[in-house]
Design an enzyme around this catalytic site. Structure first.
Site, PDB file in Angstrom:
ATOM      1  N   TYR A  67       0.785  -1.236   0.000  1.00 45.94           N
ATOM      2  CA  TYR A  67       0.000   0.000   0.000  1.00 45.94           C
ATOM      3  C   TYR A  67       0.816   1.285   0.000  1.00 45.94           C
ATOM      4  O   TYR A  67       0.240   2.362   0.052  1.00 45.94           O
ATOM      5  CB  TYR A  67      -0.945   0.013   1.213  1.00 45.94           C
ATOM      6  CG  TYR A  67      -2.192  -0.800   1.000  1.00 45.94           C
ATOM      7  CD1 TYR A  67      -2.164  -2.190   1.095  1.00 45.94           C
ATOM      8  CD2 TYR A  67      -3.408  -0.190   0.700  1.00 45.94           C
ATOM      9  CE1 TYR A  67      -3.311  -2.937   0.905  1.00 45.94           C
ATOM     10  CE2 TYR A  67      -4.558  -0.937   0.507  1.00 45.94           C
ATOM     11  CZ  TYR A  67      -4.512  -2.306   0.607  1.00 45.94           C
ATOM     12  OH  TYR A  67      -5.649  -3.038   0.418  1.00 45.94           O
TER      13      TYR A  67
ATOM     14  N   LYS B 273       2.729 -14.927   4.518  1.00 44.88           N
ATOM     15  CA  LYS B 273       2.972 -15.832   3.402  1.00 44.88           C
ATOM     16  C   LYS B 273       4.488 -15.887   3.200  1.00 44.88           C
ATOM     17  O   LYS B 273       4.999 -15.751   2.084  1.00 44.88           O
ATOM     18  CB  LYS B 273       2.229 -15.295   2.154  1.00 44.88           C
ATOM     19  CG  LYS B 273       2.223 -16.239   0.966  1.00 44.88           C
ATOM     20  CD  LYS B 273       1.435 -17.510   1.174  1.00 44.88           C
ATOM     21  CE  LYS B 273       1.702 -18.480   0.043  1.00 44.88           C
ATOM     22  NZ  LYS B 273       1.103 -19.804   0.266  1.00 44.88           N
TER      23      LYS B 273
ATOM     24  N   ASP C 113      -3.148 -18.340   2.945  1.00 42.78           N
ATOM     25  CA  ASP C 113      -4.089 -19.216   2.220  1.00 42.78           C
ATOM     26  C   ASP C 113      -4.748 -20.198   3.192  1.00 42.78           C
ATOM     27  O   ASP C 113      -5.963 -20.385   3.209  1.00 42.78           O
ATOM     28  CB  ASP C 113      -3.389 -19.941   1.054  1.00 42.78           C
ATOM     29  CG  ASP C 113      -2.046 -20.551   1.407  1.00 42.78           C
ATOM     30  OD1 ASP C 113      -1.533 -20.308   2.526  1.00 42.78           O
ATOM     31  OD2 ASP C 113      -1.502 -21.303   0.571  1.00 42.78           O
TER      32      ASP C 113
ATOM     33  N   ASP D 155      -6.401  -6.784   4.475  1.00 41.38           N
ATOM     34  CA  ASP D 155      -7.522  -6.295   3.667  1.00 41.38           C
ATOM     35  C   ASP D 155      -8.396  -7.475   3.237  1.00 41.38           C
ATOM     36  O   ASP D 155      -9.617  -7.441   3.337  1.00 41.38           O
ATOM     37  CB  ASP D 155      -6.970  -5.551   2.431  1.00 41.38           C
ATOM     38  CG  ASP D 155      -8.080  -5.091   1.517  1.00 41.38           C
ATOM     39  OD1 ASP D 155      -9.049  -4.507   2.016  1.00 41.38           O
ATOM     40  OD2 ASP D 155      -7.979  -5.332   0.297  1.00 41.38           O
TER      41      ASP D 155
ATOM     42  N   ASP E 184     -12.422  -9.088   4.862  1.00 40.50           N
ATOM     43  CA  ASP E 184     -13.688  -9.218   4.116  1.00 40.50           C
ATOM     44  C   ASP E 184     -14.262 -10.615   4.339  1.00 40.50           C
ATOM     45  O   ASP E 184     -15.467 -10.792   4.547  1.00 40.50           O
ATOM     46  CB  ASP E 184     -13.491  -8.991   2.608  1.00 40.50           C
ATOM     47  CG  ASP E 184     -13.664  -7.518   2.210  1.00 40.50           C
ATOM     48  OD1 ASP E 184     -13.458  -6.640   3.079  1.00 40.50           O
ATOM     49  OD2 ASP E 184     -14.003  -7.242   1.040  1.00 40.50           O
TER      50      ASP E 184
HETATM   51  C1  IPM Z   1     -10.508  -1.329   3.085  1.00 44.03           C
HETATM   52  C2  IPM Z   1     -10.685  -0.967   1.640  1.00 44.03           C
HETATM   53  C3  IPM Z   1      -9.528  -0.105   1.162  1.00 44.03           C
HETATM   54  C4  IPM Z   1      -8.265  -0.908   1.334  1.00 44.03           C
HETATM   55  C5  IPM Z   1      -9.687   0.417  -0.272  1.00 44.03           C
HETATM   56  C6  IPM Z   1     -10.937   1.250  -0.428  1.00 44.03           C
HETATM   57  C7  IPM Z   1      -8.471   1.190  -0.745  1.00 44.03           C
HETATM   58  O1  IPM Z   1     -10.831  -2.135   0.878  1.00 44.03           O
HETATM   59  O2  IPM Z   1     -10.434  -0.397   3.927  1.00 44.03           O
HETATM   60  O3  IPM Z   1     -10.449  -2.504   3.408  1.00 44.03           O
HETATM   61  O4  IPM Z   1      -7.882  -1.680   0.452  1.00 44.03           O
HETATM   62  O5  IPM Z   1      -7.630  -0.741   2.379  1.00 44.03           O
HETATM   63 MG    MG Z   2     -10.922  -3.899   2.045  1.00 42.83          MG
END
Ligand code: IPM
Ligand code: MG
Length: 355
Positions: free
Chosen positions: A137, A188, A220, A244, A248
């Site tokens: 990032y 990883k 993984d 990240d 999710d």
């Molecule tokens: C998150 C989002 C961001 C990230 C994006 C919007 C750049 O997915 O906060 O998880 O990848 O950090």
């Molecule tokens: Mg994200």
């Protein structure tokens, strides 16, 4: 009475609607728990950019630096190039305020919200500590021979000893207050050899916390275990990009993006709180988006500000609404955004009357 300066950035898409409900909850909590907030709203996001050509002007950024916390709704809009507003707002705040921790709790409030068979709240209660300023990032990327057959594209994954160590240490400190007192390193390092720095620094920091159990999973495998045996995780620490991704996945375990919240934190300094979900532009203005994740971000912000009781009661109100079934179908548009806000405010007042 404690008073907090809070920057409010509604942002794009559904951001402003969910933020409006989150602010109602914040105001109700401040009234009940006797603290006050000085809120400054900022219009930054895609509409503002399209109208004015500015993304996050320096003067506003300087103001925000002096505040106690920032609340952000959501950022991202297909009318502008991918990543442009995200980097101008979220990444700018994360990097320039050095918000080196992205704390993402994954907590299941009711078994009915979980897509996994036979898993309940006792199985899913983890804190993911995502390092928030390094890895892929940092923006260090480039293209050579662009558009040609032999085009080369690179992006550097950057890790510094100081950056890794402060994230790992934060995870160990968090684990101290949790009954299981366990930290899992997710990396990883078998393929991304630079992540050997994570292996070594993790071992060094772990040696300072002999009471804390440690564990390790390659990312993984971690995705597999989070689905198969989520109860194996307590606190987990991981580089930015993997954080990240796994958060999710984690959000789905707790009932979806409509619930998950996060704190972008620099302990002791102005920090940023936001729902994990995106801006969902197609639902903008329809009053169907769930504000639950935004309300959970308020709870995290209150905890960070030291308003522990208020934070707990806000979280408890969400738990009560989700587990009583009143808030069924969260994120499916079954309840309007402001109706959910009404429910939370009502629940908060009822809960507060009992404490
Ligand atoms: C998150 C989002 C961001 C990230 C994006 C919007 C750049 O997915 O906060 O998880 O990848 O950090
Ligand atoms: Mg994200």
């Amino acid at each position: 009475m404690s008073e907090y300066d809070i920057a409010i950035i509604g942002g794009d898409g559904i951001g402003p609607e969910v933020t409006a409900q989150a602010v109602r909850v914040l105001d109700t909590a401040s009234e009940i728990f006797g603290f006050s907030t000085r809120k400054t709203e900022y219009p930054f996001g895609t509409d503002h950019y399209l109208a004015t050509d500015e993304i996050f002007p320096d003067a506003a950024f300087e103001e925000v630096k002096g505040m106690d916390a920032i609340f952000l709704g959501a950022i991202g809009d297909p009318r502008v190039p991918v990543g442009m507003i995200e980097f101008g707002v979220i990444a700018k705040l994360r990097f320039e305020l050095d918000l080196y921790i992205n704390l993402r709790p994954i907590k299941l409030y009711d078994a009915s919200l979980c897509p996994l068979k036979d898993k309940g709240p006792e199985d899913i209660d983890m804190l993911i500590v995502r390092e928030n300023t390094e890895c892929a990032y940092t923006g260090m990327h480039g293209f050579a021979h662009k558009g040609q057959a032999l085009e080369v594209a690179t992006q550097t994954m950057v890790y510094t000893r100081a950056g890794v160590e402060r994230a790992v240490r934060y995870a160990f400190e968090l684990a101290q207050d949790r009954p299981r007192n366990q930290v899992t390193l997710i990396d990883k390092a078998n393929a991304v050899r630079a992540q050997d720095i994570w292996t070594r620094v993790f071992a060094e920091v772990a040696a300072e916390y002999p009471e804390t159990k440690t564990d390790h999973a390659y990312v993984d495998a971690a995705c597999m275990w989070m689905v198969k045996n989520p109860e194996w995780f307590d606190v987990a620490v991981t580089p930015n990009l993997f954080g990240d991704i796994v958060t999710d996945l984690g959000a789905m375990l707790q009932g979806g993006m409509g619930i998950a919240a996060s704190g972008n934190i620099h302990p002791g300094r102005v920090s940023l709180f936001e729902p994990i979900h995106g801006s969902a532009p197609k639902y903008r203005g329809k009053n169907v988006a769930s504000p639950v994740a935004a309300v959970m971000a308020v709870s995290m912000m209150l905890d960070f500000l030291g308003e522990k009781k208020a934070a707990e009661v806000v979280e408890g109100s969400i738990r009560a609404l989700l587990s009583s079934g009143e808030l069924k179908g969260v994120g499916t548009g079954m309840h309007s955004t402001d109706a959910v806000g009404d429910m939370v405010v009502r629940e908060l007042r009822t809960a507060a009357a009992k404490v």
